[in-house]
Design a protein around this motif. Sequence first.
Motif, PDB file in Angstrom:
ATOM      1  N   GLY A  66       0.797  -1.212   0.000  1.00 40.71           N
ATOM      2  CA  GLY A  66       0.000   0.000   0.000  1.00 40.71           C
ATOM      3  C   GLY A  66       0.833   1.267   0.000  1.00 40.71           C
ATOM      4  O   GLY A  66       2.015   1.259  -0.334  1.00 40.71           O
ATOM      5  N   LYS A  67       0.210   2.362   0.411  1.00 38.30           N
ATOM      6  CA  LYS A  67       0.841   3.676   0.323  1.00 38.30           C
ATOM      7  C   LYS A  67       1.764   3.976   1.497  1.00 38.30           C
ATOM      8  O   LYS A  67       2.567   4.906   1.417  1.00 38.30           O
ATOM      9  N   SER A  68       1.645   3.236   2.597  1.00 39.76           N
ATOM     10  CA  SER A  68       2.459   3.490   3.779  1.00 39.76           C
ATOM     11  C   SER A  68       3.242   2.241   4.161  1.00 39.76           C
ATOM     12  O   SER A  68       2.710   1.129   4.135  1.00 39.76           O
ATOM     13  N   PHE A  69       4.479   2.457   4.551  1.00 42.30           N
ATOM     14  CA  PHE A  69       5.300   1.364   5.077  1.00 42.30           C
ATOM     15  C   PHE A  69       4.675   0.854   6.368  1.00 42.30           C
ATOM     16  O   PHE A  69       4.327  -0.318   6.493  1.00 42.30           O
ATOM     17  N   SER A  70       4.519   1.733   7.355  1.00 45.54           N
ATOM     18  CA  SER A  70       3.788   1.411   8.584  1.00 45.54           C
ATOM     19  C   SER A  70       3.538   2.698   9.349  1.00 45.54           C
ATOM     20  O   SER A  70       4.485   3.428   9.674  1.00 45.54           O
ATOM     21  N   ALA A  71       2.271   2.953   9.639  1.00 45.78           N
ATOM     22  CA  ALA A  71       1.887   4.169  10.351  1.00 45.78           C
ATOM     23  C   ALA A  71       2.047   4.043  11.853  1.00 45.78           C
ATOM     24  O   ALA A  71       1.612   4.915  12.593  1.00 45.78           O
ATOM     25  N   GLY A  72       2.681   2.959  12.324  1.00 46.14           N
ATOM     26  CA  GLY A  72       2.976   2.819  13.741  1.00 46.14           C
ATOM     27  C   GLY A  72       2.009   1.926  14.481  1.00 46.14           C
ATOM     28  O   GLY A  72       1.319   1.101  13.887  1.00 46.14           O
ATOM     29  N   LEU A  73       1.973   2.092  15.774  1.00 48.24           N
ATOM     30  CA  LEU A  73       1.148   1.248  16.625  1.00 48.24           C
ATOM     31  C   LEU A  73      -0.330   1.494  16.371  1.00 48.24           C
ATOM     32  O   LEU A  73      -0.771   2.637  16.273  1.00 48.24           O
ATOM     33  N   ASP A  74      -1.074   0.400  16.263  1.00 50.85           N
ATOM     34  CA  ASP A  74      -2.528   0.502  16.130  1.00 50.85           C
ATOM     35  C   ASP A  74      -3.092   1.167  17.394  1.00 50.85           C
ATOM     36  O   ASP A  74      -2.833   0.726  18.514  1.00 50.85           O
ATOM     37  N   ARG A  75      -3.850   2.236  17.210  1.00 55.86           N
ATOM     38  CA  ARG A  75      -4.356   3.003  18.350  1.00 55.86           C
ATOM     39  C   ARG A  75      -5.285   2.191  19.242  1.00 55.86           C
ATOM     40  O   ARG A  75      -5.593   2.612  20.367  1.00 55.86           O
ATOM     41  N   GLN A  76      -5.739   1.049  18.768  1.00 49.62           N
ATOM     42  CA  GLN A  76      -6.585   0.193  19.608  1.00 49.62           C
ATOM     43  C   GLN A  76      -5.850  -0.223  20.887  1.00 49.62           C
ATOM     44  O   GLN A  76      -6.475  -0.531  21.908  1.00 49.62           O
ATOM     45  N   ALA A  77      -4.508  -0.212  20.821  1.00 51.15           N
ATOM     46  CA  ALA A  77      -3.719  -0.596  21.997  1.00 51.15           C
ATOM     47  C   ALA A  77      -3.935   0.360  23.155  1.00 51.15           C
ATOM     48  O   ALA A  77      -3.725   0.002  24.322  1.00 51.15           O
ATOM     49  N   PHE A  78      -4.382   1.578  22.866  1.00 51.89           N
ATOM     50  CA  PHE A  78      -4.538   2.586  23.902  1.00 51.89           C
ATOM     51  C   PHE A  78      -5.931   2.572  24.532  1.00 51.89           C
ATOM     52  O   PHE A  78      -6.189   3.334  25.463  1.00 51.89           O
ATOM     53  N   THR A  79      -6.809   1.738  24.018  1.00 48.85           N
ATOM     54  CA  THR A  79      -8.149   1.669  24.576  1.00 48.85           C
ATOM     55  C   THR A  79      -8.176   0.722  25.767  1.00 48.85           C
ATOM     56  O   THR A  79      -7.267  -0.103  25.955  1.00 48.85           O
ATOM     57  N   GLU A  80      -9.226   0.814  26.568  1.00 44.62           N
ATOM     58  CA  GLU A  80      -9.369  -0.073  27.718  1.00 44.62           C
ATOM     59  C   GLU A  80      -9.476  -1.529  27.266  1.00 44.62           C
ATOM     60  O   GLU A  80      -8.962  -2.436  27.925  1.00 44.62           O
ATOM     61  N   GLU A  81     -10.135  -1.753  26.125  1.00 43.95           N
ATOM     62  CA  GLU A  81     -10.346  -3.120  25.639  1.00 43.95           C
ATOM     63  C   GLU A  81      -9.079  -3.716  25.028  1.00 43.95           C
ATOM     64  O   GLU A  81      -8.835  -4.915  25.119  1.00 43.95           O
ATOM     65  N   GLY A  82      -8.240  -2.881  24.395  1.00 43.38           N
ATOM     66  CA  GLY A  82      -7.063  -3.393  23.722  1.00 43.38           C
ATOM     67  C   GLY A  82      -7.437  -4.296  22.562  1.00 43.38           C
ATOM     68  O   GLY A  82      -8.489  -4.147  21.937  1.00 43.38           O
ATOM     69  N   PHE A  83      -6.594  -5.262  22.268  1.00 42.17           N
ATOM     70  CA  PHE A  83      -6.846  -6.228  21.209  1.00 42.17           C
ATOM     71  C   PHE A  83      -7.421  -7.509  21.811  1.00 42.17           C
ATOM     72  O   PHE A  83      -7.137  -7.837  22.965  1.00 42.17           O
ATOM     73  N   ASP A  84      -8.200  -8.220  21.019  1.00 42.18           N
ATOM     74  CA  ASP A  84      -8.770  -9.476  21.492  1.00 42.18           C
ATOM     75  C   ASP A  84      -7.660 -10.419  21.955  1.00 42.18           C
ATOM     76  O   ASP A  84      -6.721 -10.707  21.206  1.00 42.18           O
ATOM     77  N   GLY A  85      -7.790 -10.882  23.184  1.00 48.83           N
ATOM     78  CA  GLY A  85      -6.824 -11.838  23.699  1.00 48.83           C
ATOM     79  C   GLY A  85      -5.481 -11.251  24.082  1.00 48.83           C
ATOM     80  O   GLY A  85      -4.551 -12.000  24.404  1.00 48.83           O
ATOM     81  N   GLU A  86      -5.355  -9.917  24.050  1.00 45.18           N
ATOM     82  CA  GLU A  86      -4.091  -9.260  24.365  1.00 45.18           C
ATOM     83  C   GLU A  86      -4.302  -8.273  25.514  1.00 45.18           C
ATOM     84  O   GLU A  86      -5.364  -7.660  25.636  1.00 45.18           O
ATOM     85  N   PRO A  87      -3.291  -8.084  26.348  1.00 46.15           N
ATOM     86  CA  PRO A  87      -3.412  -7.050  27.378  1.00 46.15           C
ATOM     87  C   PRO A  87      -3.352  -5.668  26.730  1.00 46.15           C
ATOM     88  O   PRO A  87      -2.555  -5.428  25.817  1.00 46.15           O
ATOM     89  N   SER A  88      -4.212  -4.766  27.179  1.00 45.07           N
ATOM     90  CA  SER A  88      -4.128  -3.388  26.705  1.00 45.07           C
ATOM     91  C   SER A  88      -2.941  -2.716  27.389  1.00 45.07           C
ATOM     92  O   SER A  88      -2.351  -3.256  28.332  1.00 45.07           O
ATOM     93  N   PHE A  89      -2.591  -1.532  26.922  1.00 44.75           N
ATOM     94  CA  PHE A  89      -1.527  -0.791  27.589  1.00 44.75           C
ATOM     95  C   PHE A  89      -1.890  -0.513  29.042  1.00 44.75           C
ATOM     96  O   PHE A  89      -1.030  -0.514  29.923  1.00 44.75           O
TER      97      PHE A  89
END
Length: 266
Positions: A66-89
């Motif tokens: 695509g147009k970007s190499f990598s825009a960095g950390l997925d902002r979902q990590a900063f939510t209370e829920e985080g990623f499914d099956g993963e600890p949030s920040f």
Amino acid sequence: MTTLDPALVVLDKDGVRLTVEDAVATVTLTNPAKRNAQSPALWRALTEAGRALPGSVRVVVLRGEGKSFSAGLDRQAFTEEGFDGEPSFLDMARGSDEDLDALIAEYQEAFTWWRRNDIVSVAAVQGHAIGAGFQLALACDLRVVAEDVQFAMRETSLGLVPDLTGTHPLVAAVGYARALEICATGRFVHADEAERIGLANLVVPAGELDAAVRDLSAALLAAPRDAVVETKALLRGAAGRTYEEQRAAERAAQSRRLRDLAGLAD
């Protein structure tokens, strides 16, 4: 008639695809819809890709779809829920010091193997390379960038620090003062500056990025493998040695090469 891609797909999971063609492996970030945003699952897949490299591989190319190499950390990590099956920040912050340290160390493993002495890694970087994306590009030995590249280290503006192994190569590439300014301000570094200050080995038009990386890969494969391995080890260790220690390391490496070429190696 359709021509089949000769590259062997070794791994394809969680936004990471590893293919191998002869002595060149390609690691591709495969989530362009999210500008290849990163997550713990992606980091584990990158770590797995490093462990899955066949011994025949000499050059590893890292690229993003695509147009970007990598825009960095997925902002979902900063939510209370985080990623499914993963600890949030937030969950990580509530853990013990030992657990927090171990988790960050696990994430860092995705960024450490690119500088192994037995391979030369090349990042092909276009568009955004922000935060964790910037650090992933810095994890590689060499960087070929498109004219539209935008590097930025945004962690400090989020109240964090760059912790995915990016600080050491950044200081090595541009020096302490400029590295501090880039990190503390979070500003963009564009292609011309990246080349001038040592972040980029080569800048090319976006449409020529893949061809330029192929040419560089071919050039890297031209020299005998053991000579490149020994040279890379010398250069990587140089900053941590005194002048006399480096002289001794050069003598030892050259002795190994001469004995090998003479058929006298142990």
